[in-house]
Design an enzyme around this catalytic site. Structure first.
Site, PDB file in Angstrom:
ATOM      1  N   ASN A 150      -4.515  12.795   0.860  1.00 52.49           N
ATOM      2  CA  ASN A 150      -6.020  13.199   0.754  1.00 52.49           C
ATOM      3  C   ASN A 150      -6.536  14.302   1.580  1.00 52.49           C
ATOM      4  OD1 ASN A 150      -6.595  11.276  -1.048  1.00 52.49           O
ATOM      5  ND2 ASN A 150      -6.866   9.489   0.351  1.00 52.49           N
ATOM      6  N   HIS A 163      -8.751  14.549  -2.353  1.00 57.65           N
ATOM      7  CA  HIS A 163      -8.963  13.205  -2.746  1.00 57.65           C
ATOM      8  C   HIS A 163      -8.467  12.767  -4.369  1.00 57.65           C
ATOM      9  CE1 HIS A 163     -10.451  11.077   0.464  1.00 57.65           C
ATOM     10  NE2 HIS A 163     -11.205  12.221   1.141  1.00 57.65           N
ATOM     11  N   ASP A 221       0.745  -1.365   0.191  1.00 56.92           N
ATOM     12  CA  ASP A 221       0.030  -0.002  -0.167  1.00 56.92           C
ATOM     13  C   ASP A 221       0.866   1.140  -0.015  1.00 56.92           C
ATOM     14  OD1 ASP A 221       1.005   0.571   2.509  1.00 56.92           O
ATOM     15  OD2 ASP A 221      -1.162   0.074   3.514  1.00 56.92           O
ATOM     16  N   ASP A 280      -6.328   9.880  -5.639  1.00 63.80           N
ATOM     17  CA  ASP A 280      -6.853   9.040  -6.777  1.00 63.80           C
ATOM     18  C   ASP A 280      -5.558   8.811  -7.718  1.00 63.80           C
ATOM     19  OD1 ASP A 280      -9.015   8.496  -5.711  1.00 63.80           O
ATOM     20  OD2 ASP A 280     -10.200   9.629  -6.870  1.00 63.80           O
ATOM     21  N   ASP A 315      -6.178   1.882  -1.225  1.00 58.81           N
ATOM     22  CA  ASP A 315      -4.652   1.909  -1.649  1.00 58.81           C
ATOM     23  C   ASP A 315      -3.787   0.911  -1.449  1.00 58.81           C
ATOM     24  OD1 ASP A 315      -4.350   2.335   0.883  1.00 58.81           O
ATOM     25  OD2 ASP A 315      -2.619   3.456   0.830  1.00 58.81           O
TER      26      ASP A 315
END
Length: 300
Positions: A185, A190, A177, A194, A220
Site C-alpha cells: 500500500n 492503495h 491475512d 485493493d 485484509d
C-alpha cells in the site's frame, strides 16, 4: 344492503384468487383472481384435489397448512413458492425463478359435503420477495470483495455453535491475512492493495465447498467457516488454500517484497461458550503464524 348477486360480483372482482378447500384438499370454490398480470381463470379447478395437480411433497405441505388452520381456528399467514417442478404433468425445465405467494388461511364455520373447509387467499409477492432477498444480500455482503461481511459470519457461526452443542456437529474456522500488504500500500498505492484483497477473495471462492462461508473480517483479514469439518479435514483445506495463495499472489510481489498469506486455524470445541471463543483461538493462531516469519499455517 348488498344482495346475493352483487356479493357474487364483488367476489368475482377480487384481484387475488380466493379458494375454498376442504380438509382433504378438494377445490370447492374459486373466486377472484382478476389481476391478469399474475393469475389465470381458476374455475376449472373446482371438483379437483390439490393432490391431483401438485406433486406429493408440496401437496402434503398444503394439506398440513389446511389442517393447522382448521385445528387452531386462527388466521394463518404463510409464504410459499410454486414452480413447474411442483406441478404434475409439466416439464422441469420451467422458469428458473419460482413464483412466490403469501397465503392467508382461515377456517370457516360451515362444512361442505360433511367436510370442514377453509378460505385460502393467495397473493403473488414475487417482486417483494426478490427485493427482500436482494436487500438481505446487500446487508450481508462486503462491497469490495463480494464475499460475506462480518455480520453474516457472526450469524452463521452462531448457528454452527448451536449445532455443535446440540448435535455434536463439528465446525472449523480458518482465519488468514495477507503478509506485507501495508508495504505494498505504501509503495504501490492503495488501489494495488485493493487488488490484492480482491485476489484473495477470488482464491477463497476457488477453495470453498458449497456449505462453507467466506467473509472479509476487516482490512485484509478473512475468516472461513467450515461446517461439518474436524481437525484433519480442516488442515487439509488450509494447506490447499495456502497452496493457492502461493500460486496466485506471487505476481503482486515487488522486488524483495513477497506477498504471501498467514493462516490460523482451529475447531469449535464443547468448552467454547460462544463462537467468539473459537474466533479468538483462530486469531491467536494467526498471530503466532505472523510471529513465525509469516507465510505459514498454525493450528490453534
Amino acid at each position: 344492503m348488498i344482495d346475493s348477486k352483487q356479493l357474487a360480483l364483488i367476489l368475482e372482482a377480487l384481484p387475488d384468487p380466493a379458494f375454498i378447500f376442504t380438509r382433504s384438499g378438494k377445490y370447492v370454490a374459486v373466486f377472484g383472481g382478476r389481476d391478469t398480470r399474475y393469475y389465470h381463470d381458476g374455475t376449472g379447478l373446482i371438483g379437483l384435489y390439490i393432490q391431483d395437480l401438485i406433486k406429493p411433497e408440496k401437496a402434503n405441505w398444503f394439506l398440513e397448512q389446511i389442517a393447522k388452520a382448521l385445528d387452531t381456528q386462527k388466521l394463518m399467514v404463510v409464504e410459499y413458492e410454486l414452480s413447474n417442478r411442483d406441478v404434475k404433468g409439466l416439464l422441469d425445465e420451467g422458469p428458473t425463478d419460482p413464483i412466490w405467494f403469501e397465503g392467508r388461511i382461515q377456517a370457516l364455520s360451515f362444512q361442505v359435503d360433511e367436510d370442514d373447509v377453509v378460505l385460502w387467499v393467495a397473493s403473488n409477492i414475487s417482486e417483494r420477495h426478490h427485493l427482500e432477498v436482494k436487500l438481505r444480500e446487500l446487508s450481508d455482503t462486503d462491497q469490495l470483495t463480494g464475499l460475506y461481511n462480518r455480520r453474516r459470519l457472526e450469524h452463521d457461526l452462531t448457528l454452527h455453535h448451536q449445532a455443535l452443542t446440540r448435535y455434536a456437529v463439528p465446525t472449523s474456522v480458518c482465519m488468514f491475512d495477507l503478509d506485507n500488504l501495508k508495504i505494498i500500500n505504501d509503495t504501490q498505492g492503495h488501489h494495488v492493495g485493493d487488488q490484492m484483497i480482491q485476489a484473495a477473495a477470488n482464491i477463497c471462492r476457488t477453495a470453498l465447498r458449497k456449505n462453507d462461508t467466506a467473509c472479509r473480517f476487516g482490512g485484509d483479514e478473512f475468516v472461513i467457516a467450515l461446517p461439518n469439518t474436524a481437525r484433519e479435514q480442516a488442515m487439509q483445506f488450509a494447506e490447499r488454500l495456502h497452496g493457492y495463495f502461493k500460486q496466485e499472489l506471487d505476481h503482486f510481489s515487488v522486488g524483495n517484497i513477497v506477498v504471501t498469506a498467514s493462516i490460523g486455524i482451529t475447531s469449535m470445541v464443547p468448552e467454547d461458550t460462544t463462537h467468539e471463543d473459537t474466533l479468538k483461538r483462530a486469531d491467536r493462531a494467526l498471530h503466532e503464524a505472523k510471529k513465525m516469519d509469516k507465510n505459514r499455517i498454525v493450528w490453534g
